[in-house]
Scaffold this motif. Structure first.
Motif, mmCIF file in Angstrom:
data_model
loop_
_atom_site.group_PDB
_atom_site.id
_atom_site.type_symbol
_atom_site.label_atom_id
_atom_site.label_comp_id
_atom_site.label_asym_id
_atom_site.label_seq_id
_atom_site.Cartn_x
_atom_site.Cartn_y
_atom_site.Cartn_z
ATOM 1 N N LEU A 258 0.749 -1.099 0.101
ATOM 2 C CA LEU A 258 -0.059 -0.022 0.049
ATOM 3 C C LEU A 258 0.703 1.133 -0.142
ATOM 4 C CD1 LEU A 258 -2.578 -0.932 2.564
ATOM 5 C CD2 LEU A 258 -2.879 -0.886 0.121
ATOM 6 N N SER A 259 2.135 1.307 0.640
ATOM 7 C CA SER A 259 3.002 2.470 0.805
ATOM 8 C C SER A 259 3.782 2.621 -0.612
ATOM 9 C CB SER A 259 3.863 2.076 1.954
ATOM 10 O OG SER A 259 4.588 0.970 1.938
ATOM 11 N N GLY A 260 3.832 1.856 -1.575
ATOM 12 C CA GLY A 260 4.382 1.827 -2.900
ATOM 13 C C GLY A 260 5.044 0.805 -3.291
ATOM 14 N N GLY A 261 4.964 -0.314 -2.412
ATOM 15 C CA GLY A 261 5.606 -1.560 -2.901
ATOM 16 C C GLY A 261 7.212 -1.643 -2.822
ATOM 17 N N THR A 262 7.526 -0.707 -2.035
ATOM 18 C CA THR A 262 9.288 -0.672 -1.807
ATOM 19 C C THR A 262 9.563 -1.090 -0.514
ATOM 20 O OG1 THR A 262 9.563 1.142 -3.654
ATOM 21 C CG2 THR A 262 11.226 0.970 -1.817
ATOM 22 N N LEU A 263 10.609 -2.129 -0.333
ATOM 23 C CA LEU A 263 10.797 -2.448 1.004
ATOM 24 C C LEU A 263 12.217 -1.530 1.400
ATOM 25 C CD1 LEU A 263 10.592 -4.183 3.576
ATOM 26 C CD2 LEU A 263 12.002 -5.882 2.108
ATOM 27 N N SER A 264 11.847 -0.547 2.055
ATOM 28 C CA SER A 264 12.971 0.305 2.687
ATOM 29 C C SER A 264 13.251 -0.043 3.988
ATOM 30 C CB SER A 264 12.458 1.962 2.371
ATOM 31 O OG SER A 264 11.453 2.038 3.462
ATOM 32 N N VAL A 265 14.335 0.837 4.521
ATOM 33 C CA VAL A 265 14.732 0.761 5.910
ATOM 34 C C VAL A 265 13.651 0.997 6.897
ATOM 35 C CG1 VAL A 265 16.609 1.193 7.550
ATOM 36 C CG2 VAL A 265 17.364 1.085 5.104
ATOM 37 N N ALA A 266 12.973 2.110 6.468
ATOM 38 C CA ALA A 266 11.594 2.525 7.221
ATOM 39 C C ALA A 266 10.637 1.379 7.611
ATOM 40 C CB ALA A 266 11.174 3.887 6.671
ATOM 41 N N SER A 267 10.533 0.562 6.298
ATOM 42 C CA SER A 267 9.436 -0.485 6.515
ATOM 43 C C SER A 267 9.957 -1.586 7.223
ATOM 44 C CB SER A 267 9.482 -0.938 5.017
ATOM 45 O OG SER A 267 8.750 0.026 4.205
ATOM 46 N N LEU A 268 11.422 -1.899 7.391
ATOM 47 C CA LEU A 268 11.868 -2.889 8.351
ATOM 48 C C LEU A 268 11.658 -2.376 9.605
ATOM 49 C CD1 LEU A 268 15.137 -3.690 6.138
ATOM 50 C CD2 LEU A 268 13.113 -5.127 6.423
ATOM 51 N N ILE A 269 11.837 -1.089 9.931
ATOM 52 C CA ILE A 269 11.705 -0.877 11.339
ATOM 53 C C ILE A 269 10.253 -0.617 11.907
ATOM 54 C CG2 ILE A 269 11.826 1.415 12.823
ATOM 55 C CD1 ILE A 269 14.188 2.379 10.952
ATOM 56 N N GLY A 270 9.134 -0.535 10.701
ATOM 57 C CA GLY A 270 8.158 -0.613 11.184
ATOM 58 C C GLY A 270 7.714 -2.304 11.389
ATOM 59 N N PHE A 271 8.325 -3.192 10.638
ATOM 60 C CA PHE A 271 8.033 -4.528 10.911
ATOM 61 C C PHE A 271 8.641 -4.855 12.302
ATOM 62 C CE2 PHE A 271 7.764 -5.243 6.088
ATOM 63 C CZ PHE A 271 6.707 -6.404 6.223
ATOM 64 N N ILE A 272 9.815 -4.448 12.662
ATOM 65 C CA ILE A 272 10.146 -4.689 14.206
ATOM 66 C C ILE A 272 9.297 -4.172 15.225
ATOM 67 C CG2 ILE A 272 12.142 -4.118 15.545
ATOM 68 C CD1 ILE A 272 13.893 -4.018 13.390
ATOM 69 N N SER A 273 8.631 -2.935 15.062
ATOM 70 C CA SER A 273 7.952 -2.484 15.928
ATOM 71 C C SER A 273 6.653 -3.339 15.891
ATOM 72 C CB SER A 273 7.510 -0.996 15.418
ATOM 73 O OG SER A 273 8.670 -0.231 15.476
ATOM 74 N N VAL A 274 6.036 -3.675 14.796
ATOM 75 C CA VAL A 274 4.872 -4.509 14.926
ATOM 76 C C VAL A 274 5.033 -5.909 15.467
ATOM 77 C CG1 VAL A 274 4.597 -5.425 12.802
ATOM 78 C CG2 VAL A 274 2.547 -4.853 13.696
ATOM 79 N N PHE A 275 5.995 -6.298 15.152
ATOM 80 C CA PHE A 275 6.322 -7.841 15.792
ATOM 81 C C PHE A 275 6.230 -7.515 17.365
ATOM 82 C CE2 PHE A 275 9.046 -9.486 12.168
ATOM 83 C CZ PHE A 275 7.934 -9.607 11.600
#
Length: 396
Positions: A258-275
């Motif tokens: 939804l955010s554009g289909g790009t796996l960025s460092v910000a997305s990885l930090i989001g995964f850590i937070s939601v985990f």
């Protein structure tokens, strides 16, 4: 700020820098134009440009060493005479109050010296050079002066000449674009002997960050599993809690899309937070189920699972809603400047919370009911201690 950081990392203000090294500037420009034409065909590339180099008129002075030695002059003295004639020589400083000004000496007509940028080969050839005998020799008798064209600047890196083809990315992740650039250039661009290419830019730091996050994330997950096993006294309960991580991953992947289909460092930090939030929800449910069995006397295992899921529904929803409402403004403002990092992270956390919260209330109780122990280890030990086996005597 991002462009400044890119410039410090790679020497160019772009996400990707294709650096071509070699000796001849014309060959470097030709190779850079070919690389640019190859990169134009790659989807996801924006702001593609070759490092600007312009041909400007220059005067070339080739010293005649035999003539210079015949007059008993050194090459450094001839070069100093040319510099003094057109750029001047700082003789001293003049003080006026608190200010100091350099006193520059020039040779010849001041007006002509001030226009040294427009000097012709004839003007340079008429510069007089002093000899040890006191005779002044014109420069044209000591060197050949020709008018040519050359680059306005020569960029170097590690003492080697180089030219840069730079670009940014849009609509694709940085890593996949760099991989495709490498494949295309390796297949379609042949470098002469002594010429080679290197790749730099923001993607280098992004790759290092991803590797570091993957390593530290794996270590953290193993550490969490160990701590949960120690806290609950059961590896099975710890694994039931960790089931929430793939449940959150489902929504997180949807958030990346939804955010554009790009796996960025910000997305990885989001995964850590939601985990972390998802694991907390699992801890709340599993610990409450065990609490009902150990301290509230619920002996029916299915009833304990049902009550544990229902009674933990409100706290889990409160946690998810409080985090979700705080992240909605960041997710909606993805096109606003300054939120390039916050928006992808917010999308991942929101989507991960949605899937983890919903599936946690269905999947975890079902798995716990199917594969969980009806009696936790502590309860079994207490039953053994309180109901010892009666001794058998000879008389019985």
């Amino acid at each position: 700020i991002g462009h400044r950081i890119d410039h410090m990392l790679s020497g160019t203000r772009a996400n990707i820098a294709v650096k071509i090294f070699g000796a001849d500037l014309r060959t470097l420009r030709t190779l850079a134009k070919r690389a640019e034409s190859i990169m134009k065909e790659i989807p996801g590339i924006a702001d593609l440009a070759v490092e600007q180099q312009m041909e400007i008129p220059i005067l070339r002075i080739d010293f005649d060493r035999q003539a210079i030695s015949r007059y008993g002059i050194k090459i450094a003295e001839v070069a100093e005479a040319v510099e003094t004639a057109f750029q001047g020589h700082v003789a001293t400083q003049v003080l006026e109050g608190k200010n100091a000004y350099e006193l520059i000496l020039r040779v010849g007509d001041p007006e002509q010296a001030s226009n040294w940028m427009e000097a012709t080969p004839h003007d340079v050839g008429e510069v007089l050079v002093d000899t040890p005998t006191g005779i002044k020799i014109p420069l044209k008798a000591l060197a050949s002066i020709t008018e040519e064209r050359g680059p306005n600047m020569v960029m170097r890196e590690n003492a080697q000449r180089r030219i840069v083809v730079q670009c940014n990315t849009t609509g694709r992740d940085l890593g996949s674009v760099v991989d495709e650039i490498r494949e295309r250039i390796a297949a379609d661009l042949k470098f002469p002997q002594g010429y080679y290419v290197e790749y730099g830019g923001q993607f280098e730091n992004a790759e290092k960050t991803r590797t570091r996050l993957a390593l530290l994330g794996s270590v953290a997950i193993l550490g969490i599993v160990f701590l949960l096993q120690v806290a609950f006294g059961s590896m099975r309960d710890a694994l039931f809690i960790m089931v929430n991580l793939p449940l959150a991953l489902i929504g997180g992947v949807a958030g990346v899309y939804l955010s554009g289909g790009t796996l960025s460092v910000a997305s990885l930090i989001g995964f850590i937070s939601v985990f972390g939030i998802a694991a907390r929800n699992g801890i709340m449910m599993v610990s409450h189920i065990r609490h009902l069995q150990r301290h509230e006397g619920v002996t029916n295992f299915a009833e304990a699972v049902r009550r544990g899921a229902m009674e933990r529904l409100s706290p889990i929803l409160m946690t998810a809603l409080s985090a979700g409402f705080a992240l909605i403004p960041l997710a909606l403002g993805q096109d606003e400047p300054g939120k390039e990092i916050l928006s992808p992270m917010a999308f991942v956390i929101l989507s991960g919370l949605l899937s983890a919260t919903f599936l946690n209330m269905i999947v975890v109780p079902a798995l716990f009911l199917k594969y969980g122990q009806e009696n936790p280890p502590e309860l079994v030990e207490n039953e053994i201690e309180t109901h010892p086996t009666p001794a058998i005597t000879a008389g019985s």
